[in-house]
Design a protein around this motif. Structure first.
Motif, PDB file in Angstrom:
ATOM      1  N   PHE A 155       0.856  -1.184   0.000  1.00 12.58           N
ATOM      2  CA  PHE A 155       0.000   0.000   0.000  1.00 12.58           C
ATOM      3  C   PHE A 155       0.900   1.245   0.000  1.00 12.58           C
ATOM      4  O   PHE A 155       2.116   1.130   0.196  1.00 12.58           O
ATOM      5  CB  PHE A 155      -0.881   0.059   1.264  1.00 12.58           C
ATOM      6  CG  PHE A 155      -1.956  -1.003   1.369  1.00 12.58           C
ATOM      7  CD1 PHE A 155      -2.118  -1.992   0.410  1.00 12.58           C
ATOM      8  CD2 PHE A 155      -2.820  -1.011   2.454  1.00 12.58           C
ATOM      9  CE1 PHE A 155      -3.110  -2.970   0.527  1.00 12.58           C
ATOM     10  CE2 PHE A 155      -3.812  -1.982   2.586  1.00 12.58           C
ATOM     11  CZ  PHE A 155      -3.949  -2.959   1.628  1.00 12.58           C
ATOM     12  N   ARG A 156       0.287   2.403  -0.195  1.00 17.19           N
ATOM     13  CA  ARG A 156       1.018   3.676  -0.115  1.00 17.19           C
ATOM     14  C   ARG A 156       0.163   4.676   0.650  1.00 17.19           C
ATOM     15  O   ARG A 156      -0.238   5.703   0.110  1.00 17.19           O
ATOM     16  CB  ARG A 156       1.281   4.246  -1.533  1.00 17.19           C
ATOM     17  CG  ARG A 156       2.194   3.448  -2.426  1.00 17.19           C
ATOM     18  CD  ARG A 156       3.659   3.669  -2.052  1.00 17.19           C
ATOM     19  NE  ARG A 156       4.528   2.935  -2.945  1.00 17.19           N
ATOM     20  CZ  ARG A 156       4.777   1.627  -2.874  1.00 17.19           C
ATOM     21  NH1 ARG A 156       4.207   0.895  -1.924  1.00 17.19           N
ATOM     22  NH2 ARG A 156       5.585   1.051  -3.722  1.00 17.19           N
ATOM     23  N   CYS A 157      -0.159   4.383   1.895  1.00 18.04           N
ATOM     24  CA  CYS A 157      -1.089   5.238   2.643  1.00 18.04           C
ATOM     25  C   CYS A 157      -0.620   6.694   2.634  1.00 18.04           C
ATOM     26  O   CYS A 157       0.580   6.963   2.804  1.00 18.04           O
ATOM     27  CB  CYS A 157      -1.224   4.749   4.073  1.00 18.04           C
ATOM     28  SG  CYS A 157      -1.829   3.057   4.132  1.00 18.04           S
ATOM     29  N   VAL A 158      -1.587   7.598   2.469  1.00 19.76           N
ATOM     30  CA  VAL A 158      -1.230   8.999   2.202  1.00 19.76           C
ATOM     31  C   VAL A 158      -0.504   9.666   3.369  1.00 19.76           C
ATOM     32  O   VAL A 158       0.266  10.607   3.176  1.00 19.76           O
ATOM     33  CB  VAL A 158      -2.468   9.842   1.814  1.00 19.76           C
ATOM     34  CG1 VAL A 158      -3.055   9.369   0.502  1.00 19.76           C
ATOM     35  CG2 VAL A 158      -3.536   9.833   2.918  1.00 19.76           C
ATOM     36  N   TYR A 159      -0.744   9.199   4.598  1.00 16.17           N
ATOM     37  CA  TYR A 159      -0.091   9.818   5.753  1.00 16.17           C
ATOM     38  C   TYR A 159       1.256   9.177   6.051  1.00 16.17           C
ATOM     39  O   TYR A 159       2.021   9.657   6.871  1.00 16.17           O
ATOM     40  CB  TYR A 159      -0.999   9.730   6.993  1.00 16.17           C
ATOM     41  CG  TYR A 159      -1.618   8.366   7.181  1.00 16.17           C
ATOM     42  CD1 TYR A 159      -0.877   7.298   7.651  1.00 16.17           C
ATOM     43  CD2 TYR A 159      -2.951   8.144   6.832  1.00 16.17           C
ATOM     44  CE1 TYR A 159      -1.419   6.041   7.787  1.00 16.17           C
ATOM     45  CE2 TYR A 159      -3.511   6.883   6.967  1.00 16.17           C
ATOM     46  CZ  TYR A 159      -2.740   5.838   7.450  1.00 16.17           C
ATOM     47  OH  TYR A 159      -3.282   4.582   7.571  1.00 16.17           O
ATOM     48  N   LEU A 194      -7.149   6.481   0.226  1.00 16.70           N
ATOM     49  CA  LEU A 194      -6.275   6.669   1.391  1.00 16.70           C
ATOM     50  C   LEU A 194      -5.029   5.790   1.328  1.00 16.70           C
ATOM     51  O   LEU A 194      -3.973   6.175   1.803  1.00 16.70           O
ATOM     52  CB  LEU A 194      -7.044   6.381   2.690  1.00 16.70           C
ATOM     53  CG  LEU A 194      -8.083   7.424   3.084  1.00 16.70           C
ATOM     54  CD1 LEU A 194      -8.925   6.936   4.261  1.00 16.70           C
ATOM     55  CD2 LEU A 194      -7.432   8.756   3.450  1.00 16.70           C
ATOM     56  N   THR A 195      -5.192   4.609   0.733  1.00 18.76           N
ATOM     57  CA  THR A 195      -4.040   3.693   0.652  1.00 18.76           C
ATOM     58  C   THR A 195      -3.364   3.788  -0.719  1.00 18.76           C
ATOM     59  O   THR A 195      -2.366   3.133  -0.954  1.00 18.76           O
ATOM     60  CB  THR A 195      -4.484   2.233   0.844  1.00 18.76           C
ATOM     61  OG1 THR A 195      -5.450   1.921  -0.159  1.00 18.76           O
ATOM     62  CG2 THR A 195      -5.089   1.982   2.209  1.00 18.76           C
ATOM     63  N   ARG A 196      -3.949   4.525  -1.604  1.00 17.05           N
ATOM     64  CA  ARG A 196      -3.555   4.735  -3.002  1.00 17.05           C
ATOM     65  C   ARG A 196      -3.698   3.465  -3.857  1.00 17.05           C
ATOM     66  O   ARG A 196      -4.070   3.583  -5.011  1.00 17.05           O
ATOM     67  CB  ARG A 196      -2.125   5.281  -3.109  1.00 17.05           C
ATOM     68  CG  ARG A 196      -1.983   6.704  -2.564  1.00 17.05           C
ATOM     69  CD  ARG A 196      -0.730   7.342  -3.122  1.00 17.05           C
ATOM     70  NE  ARG A 196      -0.482   8.684  -2.628  1.00 17.05           N
ATOM     71  CZ  ARG A 196       0.362   8.980  -1.647  1.00 17.05           C
ATOM     72  NH1 ARG A 196       1.037   8.026  -1.039  1.00 17.05           N
ATOM     73  NH2 ARG A 196       0.547  10.221  -1.303  1.00 17.05           N
ATOM     74  N   ILE A 197      -3.396   2.283  -3.278  1.00 14.31           N
ATOM     75  CA  ILE A 197      -3.521   1.071  -4.108  1.00 14.31           C
ATOM     76  C   ILE A 197      -4.226  -0.086  -3.409  1.00 14.31           C
ATOM     77  O   ILE A 197      -4.446  -1.122  -4.012  1.00 14.31           O
ATOM     78  CB  ILE A 197      -2.129   0.547  -4.602  1.00 14.31           C
ATOM     79  CG1 ILE A 197      -1.065   0.734  -3.526  1.00 14.31           C
ATOM     80  CG2 ILE A 197      -1.730   1.147  -5.928  1.00 14.31           C
ATOM     81  CD1 ILE A 197       0.319   0.276  -3.925  1.00 14.31           C
ATOM     82  N   GLU A 216       3.413  15.561   0.405  1.00 15.52           N
ATOM     83  CA  GLU A 216       2.811  16.645  -0.377  1.00 15.52           C
ATOM     84  C   GLU A 216       1.296  16.482  -0.432  1.00 15.52           C
ATOM     85  O   GLU A 216       0.562  17.407  -0.744  1.00 15.52           O
ATOM     86  CB  GLU A 216       3.304  16.576  -1.851  1.00 15.52           C
ATOM     87  CG  GLU A 216       4.811  16.594  -2.015  1.00 15.52           C
ATOM     88  CD  GLU A 216       5.384  17.955  -1.721  1.00 15.52           C
ATOM     89  OE1 GLU A 216       4.669  18.939  -1.953  1.00 15.52           O
ATOM     90  OE2 GLU A 216       6.537  18.029  -1.233  1.00 15.52           O
ATOM     91  N   GLU A 217       0.823  15.263  -0.151  1.00 12.19           N
ATOM     92  CA  GLU A 217      -0.552  14.890  -0.462  1.00 12.19           C
ATOM     93  C   GLU A 217      -1.585  15.712   0.297  1.00 12.19           C
ATOM     94  O   GLU A 217      -2.642  16.031  -0.205  1.00 12.19           O
ATOM     95  CB  GLU A 217      -0.725  13.394  -0.166  1.00 12.19           C
ATOM     96  CG  GLU A 217      -1.849  12.725  -0.925  1.00 12.19           C
ATOM     97  CD  GLU A 217      -3.145  12.691  -0.155  1.00 12.19           C
ATOM     98  OE1 GLU A 217      -4.150  12.335  -0.757  1.00 12.19           O
ATOM     99  OE2 GLU A 217      -3.190  13.031   1.046  1.00 12.19           O
ATOM    100  N   HIS A 218      -1.298  16.020   1.562  1.00 13.90           N
ATOM    101  CA  HIS A 218      -2.223  16.861   2.324  1.00 13.90           C
ATOM    102  C   HIS A 218      -1.451  17.675   3.344  1.00 13.90           C
ATOM    103  O   HIS A 218      -0.299  17.396   3.638  1.00 13.90           O
ATOM    104  CB  HIS A 218      -3.316  16.014   2.996  1.00 13.90           C
ATOM    105  CG  HIS A 218      -2.785  15.011   3.987  1.00 13.90           C
ATOM    106  ND1 HIS A 218      -2.387  13.745   3.627  1.00 13.90           N
ATOM    107  CD2 HIS A 218      -2.593  15.078   5.320  1.00 13.90           C
ATOM    108  CE1 HIS A 218      -1.971  13.090   4.703  1.00 13.90           C
ATOM    109  NE2 HIS A 218      -2.078  13.869   5.750  1.00 13.90           N
ATOM    110  N   ASP A 219      -2.143  18.691   3.853  1.00 14.39           N
ATOM    111  CA  ASP A 219      -1.545  19.533   4.880  1.00 14.39           C
ATOM    112  C   ASP A 219      -1.847  18.882   6.225  1.00 14.39           C
ATOM    113  O   ASP A 219      -2.990  18.772   6.632  1.00 14.39           O
ATOM    114  CB  ASP A 219      -2.199  20.922   4.773  1.00 14.39           C
ATOM    115  CG  ASP A 219      -1.651  21.883   5.819  1.00 14.39           C
ATOM    116  OD1 ASP A 219      -1.210  21.408   6.886  1.00 14.39           O
ATOM    117  OD2 ASP A 219      -1.680  23.094   5.556  1.00 14.39           O
ATOM    118  N   ARG A 220      -0.794  18.434   6.902  1.00 12.36           N
ATOM    119  CA  ARG A 220      -1.018  17.665   8.132  1.00 12.36           C
ATOM    120  C   ARG A 220      -1.730  18.510   9.204  1.00 12.36           C
ATOM    121  O   ARG A 220      -2.508  17.985   9.982  1.00 12.36           O
ATOM    122  CB  ARG A 220       0.309  17.150   8.685  1.00 12.36           C
ATOM    123  CG  ARG A 220       1.016  16.133   7.788  1.00 12.36           C
ATOM    124  CD  ARG A 220       1.891  15.245   8.644  1.00 12.36           C
ATOM    125  NE  ARG A 220       2.991  14.614   7.956  1.00 12.36           N
ATOM    126  CZ  ARG A 220       3.055  13.303   7.659  1.00 12.36           C
ATOM    127  NH1 ARG A 220       2.054  12.513   7.924  1.00 12.36           N
ATOM    128  NH2 ARG A 220       4.123  12.798   7.087  1.00 12.36           N
TER     129      ARG A 220
END
Ligand code: SAM
Ligand code: SF4
Length: 335
Positions: free
Chosen positions: A31-35, A138-141, A203-207
């Motif tokens: 997976f590639r979770c966004v956080y 959220l997990t991208r894949i 980069e995906e979101h502003d924490r």
């Protein structure tokens, strides 16, 4: 008084006993979770990663010094090739009372039974959404159905306790707090909500914008459930609440809003064999070089681990306002 050498306990400068090690056994993941990760990740070359044999020797050294609990994590621990051979050896390691695992669940349909048979008693499974499309985002894949099948397989395999972990991001999955709790209650599972931690640059979101404090999550839960505070601890940083009339416990890991450092009983080992004394600091000891410069020498490893206790920091400071101070991603660290 016994000498430190004769005493199988690891004590740091602040009198805390370290009896729990979280071992990252791979930085890779399906997976590639966004956080947790950037979309394009570069993983480590194989020679930089501890071998399964080195991981076992390290575990032996920790256990000989008084460590009673090891959690295998990553990356996704269950995608490491031949991981079962390590897990079977650790399951039989004398003095290790608890062998546990944190997984994204994707491999559990085929591995749950073998893990239970090898002596893994408890398992944490990450689940941030019950909506297939959102789960994918959220997990991208990741595929939700695969993880749900993994949860079924884990329940069928008879682990002593199964705990779900959910990272809640405001505006992304905070509308599923009640559904995730309902799912855990219906299945008789525990559930821990985790505040996002600023580990690694994403980069995906502003924490800061997505930050959802545990307190706010609990307020949402209390609109439907009666939560009773519990004094119970599982030896981790979670604070638990009981759901009235149900076996389910709901926990909160709140590194921002609740400082649990004074109770810290753990250290982490990165996939490269760096002993990290604190999740939120860079203080570390290179155990891979000890392993490789002194092959098979348990005494050398033990003395390096003991020496590291003197650099365990008193506490972490996480700030959402500044640039992340910790440049490593969670998959390196072992969440
Ligand atoms: N791949 C496995 C999994 O997802 O359960 C094990 C490793 S993962 C790094 C361990 C836990 O860390 C997961 O529950 C994940 O949600 C959490 N995690 C990852 N990055 C995080 C972050 N930046 N803040 C808070 N929790 C995070
Ligand atoms: Fe993989 Fe776990 Fe990180 Fe998600 S949280 S990318 S599943 S290591």
């Amino acid at each position: 008084m016994s000498t430190p050498e004769a005493r199988p306990r690891l004590i740091d400068r602040f009198g805390r006993e370290v009896n729990y090690v979280r071992l990252s056994i791979t930085d890779r993941c399906d997976f590639r979770c966004v956080y947790c990760m950037a979309e394009q990740m570069t993983f480590l070359p194989r020679e930089q990663v501890l071998t399964l044999e080195e991981l076992y020797q390290l575990s032996e050294a920790f256990v000989s010094l008084g460590v009673r609990k090891i959690r295998l994590t990553g990356g996704e621990p269950l995608i490491r090739r031949n991981v079962m051979s390590l897990i079977e050896r650790l399951g039989a390691l004398e003095g290790l009372d608890e062998l546990v695992l944190t997984t994204n669940g994707s491999q559990l349909p085929k591995m749950a039974e073998g893990l239970r048979a090898a002596g893994v008693r408890r398992i944490n499974i990450s689940l941030d959404s019950l909506k297939p499309d959102r789960f994918r985002q959220l997990t991208r894949i990741g595929k939700l159905e695969q993880v749900l099948a993994g949860i079924d397989a884990a329940q069928a395999a008879g682990f002593e306790r199964i705990k779900l972990n959910a990272v809640i991001l405001r505006g992304r999955n905070d509308d599923e707090i009640l559904d995730l709790a309902g799912f855990a209650i219906q299945r008789g599972l525990d559930l821990t909500f985790i505040e996002e931690m600023p580990l690694g640059q994403i980069e995906e979101h502003d924490r800061a914008e997505a930050f959802m404090p545990s307190e706010a999550i609990r307020e949402v839960l209390q609109t439907r459930y009666a939560l009773m505070p519990s004094t119970e601890t599982t030896g981790g940083p979670s604070r638990y609440w009981h759901v009235e009339g149900e076996p389910t416990r709901i926990g909160f890991i709140s590194p921002h809003s609740h400082n649990f450092c004074h109770l810290c009983n753990r250290v982490r080992v990165t996939v490269e064999g760096r002993l990290l004394l604190c999740l939120g600091n860079e203080h570390s000891m290179d155990l891979r070089s000890v392993l490789r410069e002194h092959p098979g020498d348990q005494a050398a490893l033990q003395s390096a681990i003991r020496a590291a206790m003197d650099i365990k920091p008193e506490r972490h400071e996480f700030s959402l306002d500044a640039e992340p101070q910790i440049v490593r991603f969670m998959n390196m660290t072992g969440g």
